[in-house]
Write an enzyme that holds these catalytic residues in place. Structure first.
Site, PDB file in Angstrom:
ATOM      1  N   HIS A  59      -1.589  18.239 -11.239  1.00 22.31           N
ATOM      2  CA  HIS A  59      -1.500  17.099 -10.308  1.00 22.31           C
ATOM      3  C   HIS A  59      -0.432  17.104  -9.315  1.00 22.31           C
ATOM      4  O   HIS A  59      -0.618  16.723  -8.098  1.00 22.31           O
ATOM      5  CB  HIS A  59      -1.902  15.852 -10.775  1.00 22.31           C
ATOM      6  N   TYR A  99      -7.028   9.355 -12.596  1.00 22.38           N
ATOM      7  CA  TYR A  99      -7.872   8.412 -12.028  1.00 22.38           C
ATOM      8  C   TYR A  99      -8.605   7.449 -13.371  1.00 22.38           C
ATOM      9  O   TYR A  99      -9.344   6.481 -12.993  1.00 22.38           O
ATOM     10  CB  TYR A  99      -8.919   9.030 -11.235  1.00 22.38           C
TER      11      TYR A  99
HETATM   12  N1  NAP Z   1      -3.998  15.139  -5.333  1.00 21.24           N
HETATM   13  C1  NAP Z   1      -3.485  13.822  -5.173  1.00 21.24           C
HETATM   14  O1  NAP Z   1      -2.477  13.578  -5.289  1.00 21.24           O
HETATM   15  C2  NAP Z   1      -4.397  13.064  -4.375  1.00 21.24           C
HETATM   16  C3  NAP Z   1      -3.752  11.884  -3.658  1.00 21.24           C
HETATM   17  C4  NAP Z   1      -4.969  10.963  -3.136  1.00 21.24           C
HETATM   18  C5  NAP Z   1      -6.082  11.167  -3.199  1.00 21.24           C
HETATM   19  N2  NAP Z   1      -6.661  12.253  -3.580  1.00 21.24           N
HETATM   20  C6  NAP Z   1      -8.157  12.769  -3.541  1.00 21.24           C
HETATM   21  O2  NAP Z   1      -8.480  12.619  -2.291  1.00 21.24           O
HETATM   22  C7  NAP Z   1      -9.559  11.672  -1.963  1.00 21.24           C
HETATM   23  C8  NAP Z   1      -9.578  11.128  -0.479  1.00 21.24           C
HETATM   24  O3  NAP Z   1      -8.339  10.492  -0.407  1.00 21.24           O
HETATM   25  P1  NAP Z   1      -8.405   8.874  -0.380  1.00 21.24           P
HETATM   26  O4  NAP Z   1      -9.529   8.461  -1.018  1.00 21.24           O
HETATM   27  O5  NAP Z   1      -7.049   8.437  -0.742  1.00 21.24           O
HETATM   28  O6  NAP Z   1      -8.484   8.583   1.161  1.00 21.24           O
HETATM   29  P2  NAP Z   1      -9.614   9.083   2.516  1.00 21.24           P
HETATM   30  O7  NAP Z   1     -10.734   9.651   1.875  1.00 21.24           O
HETATM   31  O8  NAP Z   1      -8.577   9.329   3.287  1.00 21.24           O
HETATM   32  O9  NAP Z   1      -9.839   7.445   3.096  1.00 21.24           O
HETATM   33  C9  NAP Z   1     -10.745   6.579   2.131  1.00 21.24           C
HETATM   34  C10 NAP Z   1     -10.690   5.318   3.208  1.00 21.24           C
HETATM   35  O10 NAP Z   1     -11.503   5.644   4.377  1.00 21.24           O
HETATM   36  C11 NAP Z   1     -12.594   4.877   4.443  1.00 21.24           C
HETATM   37  N3  NAP Z   1     -13.730   5.729   5.140  1.00 21.24           N
HETATM   38  C12 NAP Z   1     -14.177   6.859   4.810  1.00 21.24           C
HETATM   39  N4  NAP Z   1     -14.976   7.312   5.547  1.00 21.24           N
HETATM   40  C13 NAP Z   1     -15.005   6.570   6.721  1.00 21.24           C
HETATM   41  C14 NAP Z   1     -15.809   6.481   7.869  1.00 21.24           C
HETATM   42  N5  NAP Z   1     -16.644   7.454   8.201  1.00 21.24           N
HETATM   43  N6  NAP Z   1     -15.567   5.779   8.814  1.00 21.24           N
HETATM   44  C15 NAP Z   1     -14.532   4.521   8.593  1.00 21.24           C
HETATM   45  N7  NAP Z   1     -13.788   4.432   7.314  1.00 21.24           N
HETATM   46  C16 NAP Z   1     -14.089   5.722   6.393  1.00 21.24           C
HETATM   47  C17 NAP Z   1     -12.966   4.319   3.187  1.00 21.24           C
HETATM   48  O11 NAP Z   1     -13.314   3.238   3.391  1.00 21.24           O
HETATM   49  P3  NAP Z   1     -14.763   2.762   2.957  1.00 21.24           P
HETATM   50  O12 NAP Z   1     -15.175   2.733   1.432  1.00 21.24           O
HETATM   51  O13 NAP Z   1     -15.236   1.451   3.454  1.00 21.24           O
HETATM   52  O14 NAP Z   1     -15.789   3.961   3.621  1.00 21.24           O
HETATM   53  C18 NAP Z   1     -11.457   4.393   2.555  1.00 21.24           C
HETATM   54  O15 NAP Z   1     -10.920   3.182   2.576  1.00 21.24           O
HETATM   55  C19 NAP Z   1      -9.480  10.596  -3.339  1.00 21.24           C
HETATM   56  O16 NAP Z   1     -10.398   9.975  -3.475  1.00 21.24           O
HETATM   57  C20 NAP Z   1      -8.751  11.664  -4.388  1.00 21.24           C
HETATM   58  O17 NAP Z   1      -9.854  11.994  -5.107  1.00 21.24           O
HETATM   59  C21 NAP Z   1      -5.758  13.170  -4.388  1.00 21.24           C
END
Ligand code: NAP
Length: 269
Positions: free
Chosen positions: A118, A57
């Site tokens: 990862h 990241y």
């Molecule tokens: N291990 C891996 O390979 C891997 C891969 C991907 C991600 N990750 C980790 O997992 C974390 C979470 O996944 P992610 O960031 O991809 O996706 P996520 O948390 O599923 O979704 C993020 C999206 O949802 C929106 N959101 C969040 N809360 C909301 C709510 N209450 N109502 C409406 N929309 C909402 C956010 O927009 P707003 O900002 O407008 O709220 C953002 O666009 C990442 O940040 C990372 O740390 C790990």
């Protein structure tokens, strides 16, 4: 905050914040680094203590500085980071050692709560070598728990066979597009805690309507119902938001309980 006790006796908060777009231009994963960590500051102020970052990241340093500058005692946080599978980070034991030392330095901490691989490492020797170095950091107290991310059952079986210290977490995608039910059942049966990334992602309009209908009965919204579904079945969630209201809502999961019927509707969305 509700906790789950990992197989090694360490407690992990059931809800944390993702960080993969924090400190980046236009809140884009591949955006240029801006050093603007106001979203993480806001998450910490809202009450998040599990902070999920990764070397890939590119923001470990800013995440570390923001945690440090919060003034909240280090032991109240649960910091996760992840080692990439590229040669540059896992090429030799010496390189892996240096990679982990860099994480400790970037995160301004004496110990990391959870260090994950990862992505799967295809080469068995490289995988074993990486795990052994991670184990040595558990031995010296600089890492509390070790685990993997995006590992299939087969890959995990491989690690479980040679591991002296067992993986306690597998961080995987889990949302209505890709639930990963079978993998989650396997993890639960092996006492490996599943942690859902992208827990609020890839929800279709139709699924959102169904979720909102369920949510109405509890005075909640679709996102809260999705997150509650996961924690109710023992899955840790790390939703990420740049919006304070969303961050607040995503923590308000502990004053309702989904019925079996509603769980079934969500499970089969
Ligand atoms: N291990 C891996 O390979 C891997 C891969 C991907 C991600 N990750 C980790 O997992 C974390 C979470 O996944 P992610 O960031 O991809 O996706 P996520 O948390 O599923 O979704 C993020 C999206 O949802 C929106 N959101 C969040 N809360 C909301 C709510 N209450 N109502 C409406 N929309 C909402 C956010 O927009 P707003 O900002 O407008 O709220 C953002 O666009 C990442 O940040 C990372 O740390 C790990």
């Amino acid at each position: 905050m509700q906790m789950i006790t990992l197989a090694n006796g360490v407690d992990i908060p059931v809800v944390g914040t993702g960080t993969n777009t924090y400190g980046k231009a236009d809140n884009q994963y591949n955006g240029a680094l801006t050093n603007d960590f106001s979203s993480l500051k806001s998450a910490i102020q809202t009450g998040y203590r599990l902070i999920d970052t990764a070397i890939s990241y590119r923001n470990e340093e800013g995440v570390g500085a923001t945690i440090f500058e919060s003034g909240i005692p280090r032991e109240e946080f649960f910091i996760t980071t992840k080692i990439p599978s590229d040669e540059a980070y896992i090429g030799s034991k010496k390189v892996i050692n240096q990679t982990i030392q860099n994480s400790l330095k970037n995160l301004q901490t004496d110990y990391i709560d959870l260090y994950l691989i990862h992505h799967p490492i295809e080469d068995d020797e490289k995988l074993k070598q990486t795990w052994e170095v991670l184990e040595s950091f558990v031995d010296n107290g600089k890492i509390k728990s070790i685990g993997v991310s995006n590992f299939t059952i087969d890959m995990l079986e491989k690690v479980r066979n040679f591991a002296r210290i067992q993986p306690v977490v597998n961080q995987i995608e889990s949302n209505p597009h890709t639930w990963n039910h079978e993998l989650i059942d396997y993890l639960t049966s092996k006492n490996i805690v599943p942690e859902a990334w992208g827990p609020l992602s890839k929800v279709t309009q139709e699924q959102m309507e169904t979720l909102n209908k369920i949510a109405e009965n509890y005075g909640k919204n679709w996102g809260q119902v999705l997150l509650r579904y996961q924690i109710q079945r023992g899955v840790v969630v790390i939703p990420k938001s740049h919006n304070k209201e969303h961050q607040t809502a995503n923590l308000e999961l502990f004053d309702f309980e989904l019925t079996k019927e509603d769980q079934f509707i969500i499970e089969t969305l």
